[in-house]
Design a protein around this motif. Sequence first.
Motif, PDB file in Angstrom:
ATOM      1  N   HIS A   1       0.795  -1.225   0.000  1.00  0.00           N
ATOM      2  CA  HIS A   1       0.000   0.000   0.000  1.00  0.00           C
ATOM      3  C   HIS A   1       0.831   1.281   0.000  1.00  0.00           C
ATOM      4  N   GLY A   2       2.148   1.147   0.097  1.00  0.00           N
ATOM      5  CA  GLY A   2       2.991   2.323   0.178  1.00  0.00           C
ATOM      6  C   GLY A   2       2.986   2.917   1.576  1.00  0.00           C
ATOM      7  N   VAL A   3       3.808   3.933   1.765  1.00  0.00           N
ATOM      8  CA  VAL A   3       3.933   4.601   3.053  1.00  0.00           C
ATOM      9  C   VAL A   3       2.798   5.602   3.218  1.00  0.00           C
ATOM     10  N   ASP A   4       2.228   5.647   4.401  1.00  0.00           N
ATOM     11  CA  ASP A   4       1.139   6.581   4.722  1.00  0.00           C
ATOM     12  C   ASP A   4       1.699   8.002   4.764  1.00  0.00           C
ATOM     13  N   ALA A   5       1.325   8.831   3.790  1.00  0.00           N
ATOM     14  CA  ALA A   5       1.843  10.199   3.742  1.00  0.00           C
ATOM     15  C   ALA A   5       1.361  11.031   4.925  1.00  0.00           C
ATOM     16  N   LEU A   6       0.150  10.749   5.418  1.00  0.00           N
ATOM     17  CA  LEU A   6      -0.369  11.508   6.558  1.00  0.00           C
ATOM     18  C   LEU A   6       0.455  11.225   7.810  1.00  0.00           C
ATOM     19  N   ARG A   7       0.734   9.973   8.080  1.00  0.00           N
ATOM     20  CA  ARG A   7       1.515   9.604   9.257  1.00  0.00           C
ATOM     21  C   ARG A   7       2.922  10.192   9.185  1.00  0.00           C
ATOM     22  N   THR A   8       3.533  10.138   8.006  1.00  0.00           N
ATOM     23  CA  THR A   8       4.872  10.714   7.842  1.00  0.00           C
ATOM     24  C   THR A   8       4.852  12.216   8.069  1.00  0.00           C
TER      25      THR A   8
ATOM     26  N   VAL B   1      -1.158  23.884   0.219  1.00  0.00           N
ATOM     27  CA  VAL B   1      -1.268  25.087  -0.587  1.00  0.00           C
ATOM     28  C   VAL B   1      -1.064  26.281   0.336  1.00  0.00           C
ATOM     29  N   GLU B   2      -0.153  27.162  -0.059  1.00  0.00           N
ATOM     30  CA  GLU B   2       0.207  28.319   0.765  1.00  0.00           C
ATOM     31  C   GLU B   2       0.009  29.593  -0.043  1.00  0.00           C
ATOM     32  N   VAL B   3      -0.711  30.548   0.534  1.00  0.00           N
ATOM     33  CA  VAL B   3      -0.923  31.832  -0.120  1.00  0.00           C
ATOM     34  C   VAL B   3       0.344  32.670  -0.019  1.00  0.00           C
ATOM     35  N   ARG B   4       0.793  33.152  -1.154  1.00  0.00           N
ATOM     36  CA  ARG B   4       1.938  34.055  -1.204  1.00  0.00           C
ATOM     37  C   ARG B   4       1.557  35.251  -2.059  1.00  0.00           C
ATOM     38  N   GLY B   5       0.978  36.250  -1.406  1.00  0.00           N
ATOM     39  CA  GLY B   5       0.520  37.434  -2.119  1.00  0.00           C
ATOM     40  C   GLY B   5      -0.595  37.094  -3.078  1.00  0.00           C
ATOM     41  N   ASP B   6      -0.420  37.456  -4.352  1.00  0.00           N
ATOM     42  CA  ASP B   6      -1.427  37.157  -5.362  1.00  0.00           C
ATOM     43  C   ASP B   6      -1.300  35.740  -5.915  1.00  0.00           C
ATOM     44  N   GLY B   7      -0.289  35.013  -5.454  1.00  0.00           N
ATOM     45  CA  GLY B   7      -0.063  33.679  -5.982  1.00  0.00           C
ATOM     46  C   GLY B   7      -0.188  32.600  -4.927  1.00  0.00           C
ATOM     47  N   LEU B   8      -0.019  31.375  -5.385  1.00  0.00           N
ATOM     48  CA  LEU B   8      -0.079  30.210  -4.515  1.00  0.00           C
ATOM     49  C   LEU B   8       1.192  29.391  -4.687  1.00  0.00           C
ATOM     50  N   HIS B   9       1.650  28.833  -3.588  1.00  0.00           N
ATOM     51  CA  HIS B   9       2.767  27.888  -3.614  1.00  0.00           C
ATOM     52  C   HIS B   9       2.234  26.544  -3.157  1.00  0.00           C
ATOM     53  N   LEU B  10       2.329  25.538  -4.026  1.00  0.00           N
ATOM     54  CA  LEU B  10       1.814  24.212  -3.727  1.00  0.00           C
ATOM     55  C   LEU B  10       2.968  23.225  -3.594  1.00  0.00           C
ATOM     56  N   SER B  11       2.887  22.380  -2.566  1.00  0.00           N
ATOM     57  CA  SER B  11       3.911  21.366  -2.333  1.00  0.00           C
ATOM     58  C   SER B  11       3.230  20.022  -2.092  1.00  0.00           C
ATOM     59  N   TRP B  12       3.841  18.962  -2.604  1.00  0.00           N
ATOM     60  CA  TRP B  12       3.358  17.598  -2.377  1.00  0.00           C
ATOM     61  C   TRP B  12       4.450  16.839  -1.627  1.00  0.00           C
ATOM     62  N   TYR B  13       4.061  16.147  -0.559  1.00  0.00           N
ATOM     63  CA  TYR B  13       5.013  15.434   0.284  1.00  0.00           C
ATOM     64  C   TYR B  13       4.651  13.954   0.346  1.00  0.00           C
ATOM     65  N   ALA B  14       5.675  13.118   0.302  1.00  0.00           N
ATOM     66  CA  ALA B  14       5.502  11.667   0.433  1.00  0.00           C
ATOM     67  C   ALA B  14       6.378  11.159   1.565  1.00  0.00           C
ATOM     68  N   GLY B  15       6.087   9.945   2.018  1.00  0.00           N
ATOM     69  CA  GLY B  15       6.930   9.299   3.009  1.00  0.00           C
ATOM     70  C   GLY B  15       7.774   8.220   2.359  1.00  0.00           C
ATOM     71  N   GLU B  16       8.999   8.072   2.810  1.00  0.00           N
ATOM     72  CA  GLU B  16       9.842   7.003   2.309  1.00  0.00           C
ATOM     73  C   GLU B  16      10.611   6.368   3.457  1.00  0.00           C
ATOM     74  N   VAL B  17      10.819   5.076   3.356  1.00  0.00           N
ATOM     75  CA  VAL B  17      11.534   4.323   4.373  1.00  0.00           C
ATOM     76  C   VAL B  17      13.027   4.421   4.101  1.00  0.00           C
ATOM     77  N   VAL B  18      13.783   4.821   5.117  1.00  0.00           N
ATOM     78  CA  VAL B  18      15.234   4.968   5.012  1.00  0.00           C
ATOM     79  C   VAL B  18      15.889   3.976   5.961  1.00  0.00           C
ATOM     80  N   ASP B  19      16.903   3.261   5.469  1.00  0.00           N
ATOM     81  CA  ASP B  19      17.659   2.297   6.278  1.00  0.00           C
ATOM     82  C   ASP B  19      16.742   1.252   6.917  1.00  0.00           C
ATOM     83  N   ASP B  20      15.703   0.875   6.191  1.00  0.00           N
ATOM     84  CA  ASP B  20      14.788  -0.182   6.631  1.00  0.00           C
ATOM     85  C   ASP B  20      14.067   0.149   7.938  1.00  0.00           C
ATOM     86  N   ASP B  21      13.982   1.448   8.269  1.00  0.00           N
ATOM     87  CA  ASP B  21      13.277   1.873   9.490  1.00  0.00           C
ATOM     88  C   ASP B  21      11.823   2.166   9.136  1.00  0.00           C
TER      89      ASP B  21
END
Length: 550
Positions: A120-127, A516-536
Amino acid sequence: MTDPLVLGPLLRHVGETTASVWVQTGGTATVTVRSGERSWSARTFVVEGFHFALVLVDGLTAGESYEYIVEIDGAQVWPPAECEYPAPRITTLVKDRPTRLAFGSCRTSVPHDAEHHGSHGVDALRTYAMALADGEVEWPDAIAFLGDQVYADETSEEMREFIGTRRSLDEPPGEELKDFTEYAHLYALAWSEPANRWLLSTLPSSMIFDDHDIRDDWNTSWTWHEEINETQWWHERLVGGLTAYWVYQHIGNLDHDALAADEIWSLLAAGAGDSEVDLTAPLRDLVERNDRHPEVYRWSYTLELGDCRLVVLDSRAARVLEPEARHMLDPAELEWLAEQLTGDVDHLFVGTSLPFLLPPGLHDLEAINEVLAAGRFGGLPAKGAERVRQIIDLEHWAAFQSGFQEVFELVMEVARGTKGDPPATVTFLSGDVHNSYVAEVIDAEQHGAGSRIVQAVCSPIRNPMPKGLRVAMSGFSRSLVRPMRWVASRSRRIPDPAYPWRVTHGPWFDNNLAVVEVRGDGLHLSWYAGEVVDDDHDHPRLREVSTVDV
């Protein structure tokens, strides 16, 4: 002995001076939210034998942050005595602080181990929760869950084990949920993991359902509606699902004034006293009436977010399915939406579980399918188109063309400044399609718009699209756009888009959560995922998938 705190607390609606805190308790109780010397209390109410409370907090100061605890019958139950996360807080909104809103959809509730990270992949919310706790990212003002918070039709092993203690899995509806009691267990699986539970206790959340909250393809078409109602189990599933949605998700979306006007919530005020109010019968009656006549109850709502407005739209229960009058929204819902879509805000967000602006090739495919399924070219093509519609989920806004066009015109009225000063952007926030992308109306100013018209999609939080389908989805954004437009343009029954758009970024297919973050007249959008590092697998790390500036 039953734990007095079964689930929660969830910090739900937060305004400039008010907040709401939701809990599920083990029995009849008085629930108190305490911050310093101040406290607010509520008596539990009961639904289907389960006990809940929504504590209404008021008299707060805009832009302030308040640590809080939860007590049940005078004993502290949250935060727990040994908690590895920061103290939960209520942080009120303020108009001069630029809005930062997290959003996403489609999250399955399975364990967080190597096996399920593989499937199912890594839970992005939990990360994301862990990253917030560690101070790795800035705090958003709130999070919007845009559908499929729970999957009633695709159950986990844990959920199936619970179902098996109540009934045979060989009897309809089999491994799917049957009633409110099973929904209660499913919500517990979705919200009880420690990191996510902490996050939900300290980050305000708003929610709206999509089909899997009830069942895949919910209200796709009149044919689907007739077929599902022939089953023996559907009625109890729908009643249980929407009753649970009202309790677990909907009431927390509403500000205090909207709650006071709610026909079910008002029964609590009328029955205030030492005894619990049992809302089971009126809720069941409401859901049954709503299924027959969508206009009797509104699941949509509006949130004021500082310098912005978020209109969260029901694009499932409010549908009109009769073949000759198909519409995404019933007349009362459309009228309500027109009242909410106004200017005089910096940015106007429309939260709808289903993307309004699909990749253009997919939009045309769904429009073609709607015409075929309506029988415009005969009965045999209609049956085939209906089958295809249900198999591959061709039931987004594009498959309800009359509704799509009407809502688009409402949006353009706002963008043209006919309903107040036009916002800098009108941005649809959506999920559902198990991939993420950004689309925008091409040269909107040529149509008189003073606003940019944008679609931002974040899906899934945790339920990745099969790899075999990813190539096709990418094609609908790029290589298949012109061929599908050519086919659609051959029919006079399929309208050419009045305001063409294109996918500007994406698609990408990670499990992710967007901000989504308001920056003046514009928007800055970021997408984040979780990834397992060193088998943790217990401590996945946050990875930035993509950023887009609008």
